[in-house]
Design a protein around this motif. Structure first.
Motif: not given
Length: 361
Positions: A44-55, A58-64
Motif C-alpha cells: 500500500r502507499a500513503r499520500v504525503v503530498r497533493v497539488d492541483r495544478p489545473t482544475p 491532481v499531482v499525488i506523492e505516495l510513500r509506499p
C-alpha cells in the motif's frame, strides 16, 4: 548486499500459521483494522503530498510500504481505492525519474469524463489517504543502455511515462540528444508546462515543444523536425498517447524506414468486430446470475448484469480481472483467437463469449 531465500526467512512460517488461523480472511484484512499501512503481504502507499495544478488534474506523492522495489522510467503501477464500498483499480505511470525501494513516487491524474477513479482522486485525494499499490510493471521503458538519440512523443495523459523518461535522462546528466514533443488541446491542460520550459532552457542537448492541437493541429513532420533535426538511424522513439497519435507516428517512421525504432504504450484496445452471429447465454457461476450474450467483453457484460468483478486497466495489461472459464468458447478481443478448453483462467476485459459460456464470477 546479501539476500536470504524465502525458505530461510524465520518470519515466514509464523506468517503462514497466522494466515491459516485467519481463514477465510487474509491476515492483511485484520491488520488494516489497526493500521492500513501495516500489511504482511499486500503493498500500500500513503499520500504525503497533493497539488492541483489545473482544475481537472491532481499531482499525488505516495510513500509506499516496505514491499516497494522501485520503478524503471516508463513503467506503470496499479492504484486501488475504495469508492462507495467497492475497491477499484487503475493503472498510472509514475512521473519521477527512475527510483529505488526507499523513494516515494508521484502520479499525475487527470479526470476523464467516464473515469470513476480519476474523478474520485482529483476530487478527494488528500494527505494521509491510503491506497493499494502494485509493484511496477510494463515493458515500455528506457533501455538500460541509453540510446544516443532519444525522441519522446506524447499526447494528453500519455505525458506521464515519457515525462519520467525525460526526468531520468536529465537527472543522469545524459549527454546525447533528447527531443520531447507533446500534443495537448491547450497549454492550460499541461500541469508541468513550467518545468518543461525550464528543462528546455537549461539543457543544450534537450529540445522541448508543446503543440496545441486546437491551434497547430496534429502530428506533422515539421513538428518533429523542430525538436529533432538530427533524427535518423541512431534515434529511438518512445510514444504514449491516443491510438491515433501512435498510428500517425508509426506511419511516418515506416515511410522513412525507421518503423522498428518505435516503442509505444497503448491507452486502449480497439477490438475487432464479433466473429459470426452473437448468441447464447453467459452464466456467472458464483453469483448465480445469467444474461444474454451481447458480444461485448465478459467484463462489460458482467457489469451490465449488475456484478462487480475485480478489474484494473481494462485493456489486458494488469491481469486484475482474471477469472476461470468453466465451459464454453471465448474469443480474445486483441488477437481474434478463440479458446475452447474448460477450467482455464482468462482475462475478462479482453475476452468475449462465443455462444454459451460459464465463468466463475
Amino acid at each position: 548486499m546479501t539476500t536470504s531465500s524465502p525458505g530461510r526467512s524465520p518470519a515466514r512460517p509464523f506468517l503462514s500459521l497466522f494466515e491459516a488461523l485467519a481463514t477465510p480472511h487474509a491476515v492483511d484484512r485484520y491488520l488494516e483494522l489497526l493500521d492500513p499501512m501495516a500489511t504482511a503481504r499486500e503493498m500500500r502507499a500513503r499520500v504525503v503530498r497533493v497539488d492541483r495544478p489545473t482544475p481537472d488534474s491532481v499531482v499525488i506523492e505516495l510513500r509506499p510500504t516496505r514491499h516497494w522495489q522501485g520503478c524503471r522510467a516508463g513503467q506503470f503501477v496499479q492504484v486501488g481505492v475504495v469508492i462507495d464500498g467497492v475497491r477499484h483499480t487503475r493503472c498510472y505511470s509514475p512521473t519521477d525519474a527512475e527510483c529505488g525501494s526507499r523513494d516515494s513516487i508521484r502520479l499525475i491524474v487527470r479526470a476523464h469524463r467516464d473515469g470513476l477513479v480519476s474523478q474520485y482522486l482529483v476530487r478527494e485525494a488528500s494527505v494521509g489517504m491510503v491506497v493499494d499499490l502494485s509493484t511496477a510493471a510494463g515493458e515500455f521503458m528506457l533501455p538500460a543502455r541509453r540510446p544516443e538519440q532519444v525522441v519522446l512523443v506524447s499526447g494528453g495523459s500519455g505525458i506521464t511515462p515519457v515525462l519520467s523518461m525525460l526526468r531520468t535522462l536529465v537527472g543522469e546528466g545524459f549527454a546525447g540528444s533528447v527531443a520531447f514533443l507533446h500534443y495537448t488541446r491547450t497549454l492550460d491542460d499541461v500541469p508541468v508546462l513550467g518545468e518543461l520550459r525550464a528543462i528546455d532552457e537549461a539543457h543544450d542537448n534537450v529540445a522541448v515543444r508543446v503543440v496545441e492541437t486546437s491551434v497547430d493541429g496534429r502530428l506533422r513532420r515539421e513538428h518533429l523536425d523542430a525538436v529533432a533535426p538530427w533524427f535518423g538511424p541512431e534515434s529511438e522513439v518512445f510514444v504514449c498517447g491516443p491510438d491515433t497519435l501512435s498510428a500517425s507516428v508509426q506511419e511516418m517512421l515506416e515511410s522513412e524506414g525507421f518503423g522498428e525504432q518505435m516503442h509505444t504504450e497503448r491507452f486502449r484496445i480497439d477490438p475487432p468486430a464479433p466473429a459470426g452471429p452473437v448468441g447464447g447465454v453467459v452464466s456467472y457461476a458464483r453469483s448465480g446470475v445469467t444474461s444474454a450474450n451481447t458480444g461485448a467483453s465478459l467484463l462489460e457484460q458482467a457489469e451490465a448484469a449488475g456484478l462487480q468483478p475485480e478489474h484494473g486497466c481494462r485493456m489486458g495489461i494488469c491481469f486484475s480481472c482474471t477469472a476461470v472459464k468453466r465451459s464454453g468458447r471465448t474469443r480474445n478481443l486483441r488477437t481474434g483467437d478463440t479458446h475452447d478448453d474448460p477450467d482455464q483462467p482468462i482475462q475478462l476485459c479482453i475476452s468475449a463469449p462465443v455462444g454459451d459460456v460459464e465463468i466463475d464470477v
